[in-house]
Design an enzyme around this catalytic site. Sequence first.
Site, PDB file in Angstrom:
ATOM      1  N   HIS A  40      51.766  17.830  65.075  1.00 21.70           N
ATOM      2  CA  HIS A  40      50.530  18.527  64.758  1.00 21.70           C
ATOM      3  C   HIS A  40      49.335  17.752  65.309  1.00 21.70           C
ATOM      4  CE1 HIS A  40      53.004  20.923  62.128  1.00 21.70           C
ATOM      5  NE2 HIS A  40      51.970  21.583  61.627  1.00 21.70           N
TER       6      HIS A  40
ATOM      7  N   GLU B 265      48.382  48.277  29.971  1.00 18.32           N
ATOM      8  CA  GLU B 265      48.066  49.128  31.119  1.00 18.32           C
ATOM      9  C   GLU B 265      46.726  49.817  30.881  1.00 18.32           C
ATOM     10  OE1 GLU B 265      50.084  52.962  33.445  1.00 18.32           O
ATOM     11  OE2 GLU B 265      50.682  52.471  31.393  1.00 18.32           O
ATOM     12  N   HIS B 266      46.595  50.463  29.734  1.00 19.64           N
ATOM     13  CA  HIS B 266      45.336  51.112  29.337  1.00 19.64           C
ATOM     14  C   HIS B 266      44.874  50.472  28.031  1.00 19.64           C
ATOM     15  CE1 HIS B 266      47.948  54.264  31.190  1.00 19.64           C
ATOM     16  NE2 HIS B 266      46.863  54.523  31.902  1.00 19.64           N
TER      17      HIS B 266
END
Length: 444
Positions: A428, A335-336
């Site tokens: 399509h 995280e850090h």
Amino acid sequence: MISRIDLRGDALPEGAALRDLLPRAEFDVEAALEKVRPICEDVHHRGTAALIEYAERFDGVTLDRVRVPEKALVEALEQLDPAVRAALEESIRRARTVHRAQRRETHTVQVVPGGTVTEKWVPVGRVGLYAPGGRSVYPSSVIMNAVPAQEAGVESMALASPPQKEFGGLPHPTILAACALLGVEEVYAVGGAQAVAMFAYGTSGPDGCAPANMVTGPGNVWVAAAKRYFTGRIGIDAEAGPTEIAVLADATADPAHVAADLISQAEHDPLAAAVLVTDSPELADAVERELAPQIAATKHVADRIVPALSGRQSAIVLVDTVEDGLRVVDAYGAEHLEIQTADAAAVAGRVRNAGAIFVGPWAPVSLGDYCAGSNHVLPTGGCACHSSGLSVQSFLRGIHIVDYTREALADVAHHVVTLAEAEDLPAHGAALKARFDWKVPPSK
């Protein structure tokens, strides 16, 4: 107090094998999910009555209403310590400076003459913000969630934070003051999974909360489990786990700085992870010597710091070289991540996996928590290998606008029909043929 993992001597394994050698907190969201499911559905069916009942059960407060009166926000700001107000205002100013620059602009690409694709960015309509209120009070999290949402242009937002017995059933007054500074007027005294459920389903009545499109903000395992439960119904930022710090350091690092930074994250929670990765046994020894006196001089020792540092989620990891250390921190995906090495900026530039990177001795994680201007709501549990921290982009949706003339469509129609038939989707192709009297013009 803190364990060691020695990865020296042999070649480091690759991928998951290396990740499996590294410390990580146990955080069982799936087990919590079964416990929050009935709470969420109770809020769905009983609304505010269920929220009031859970406030008494989980928070020990008896509420008449869950919506915080605007008067309480005004009073909280008026009574706020001037020094705290000044610090919050500076944090908001710096966060706005950084996040305002993140806003994306509408961009049009001409694919062919007469054919364009425009990507416009549209903010989500309504956001529910969550500010924890358990072991600590986090007005900084109010800032980190509200500022990017506001800078993204979100028009409607509400905040929930647990009711506090010592404050008459209102959220902590510093939370309320931060809301007042930010102009967040819709605030609810609701915590935990029930707050996420309130935002997901909405509640009716004079105290009712309109449902939100997205919920952000850190919380405990119950909040994370509720986010998982509602994924698909609402957008979420992440299932936030226990906070983490990893420090990649060599012999040039100051052991007092490294020890202080490990302790600073450990004081969040007994499950908080603090990991030092170093090629210097001498630094490892010096950091260990620094821990004891620094811990003795602070608070939250027995209930948070010691359990965090001595837990399986924290360790000193010894490697042969800084190069090996880079591989370790990339596998960990903190995280850090602090880089305290010689030529720290160059080393930081080579990191691939981290929520946020803090370069050199003068950019500690604490700076990012409050006043760097960066966001502190970041991926945990190794999720930094695929996810980003909270930003303006978190609250924006990119929408493509396709605009083709008849001539531009005619030029590519035969390719569309060919691909449609290759996928066995003839209707399509028929949608193209219908526009040209069932005849596909040849390619130019």
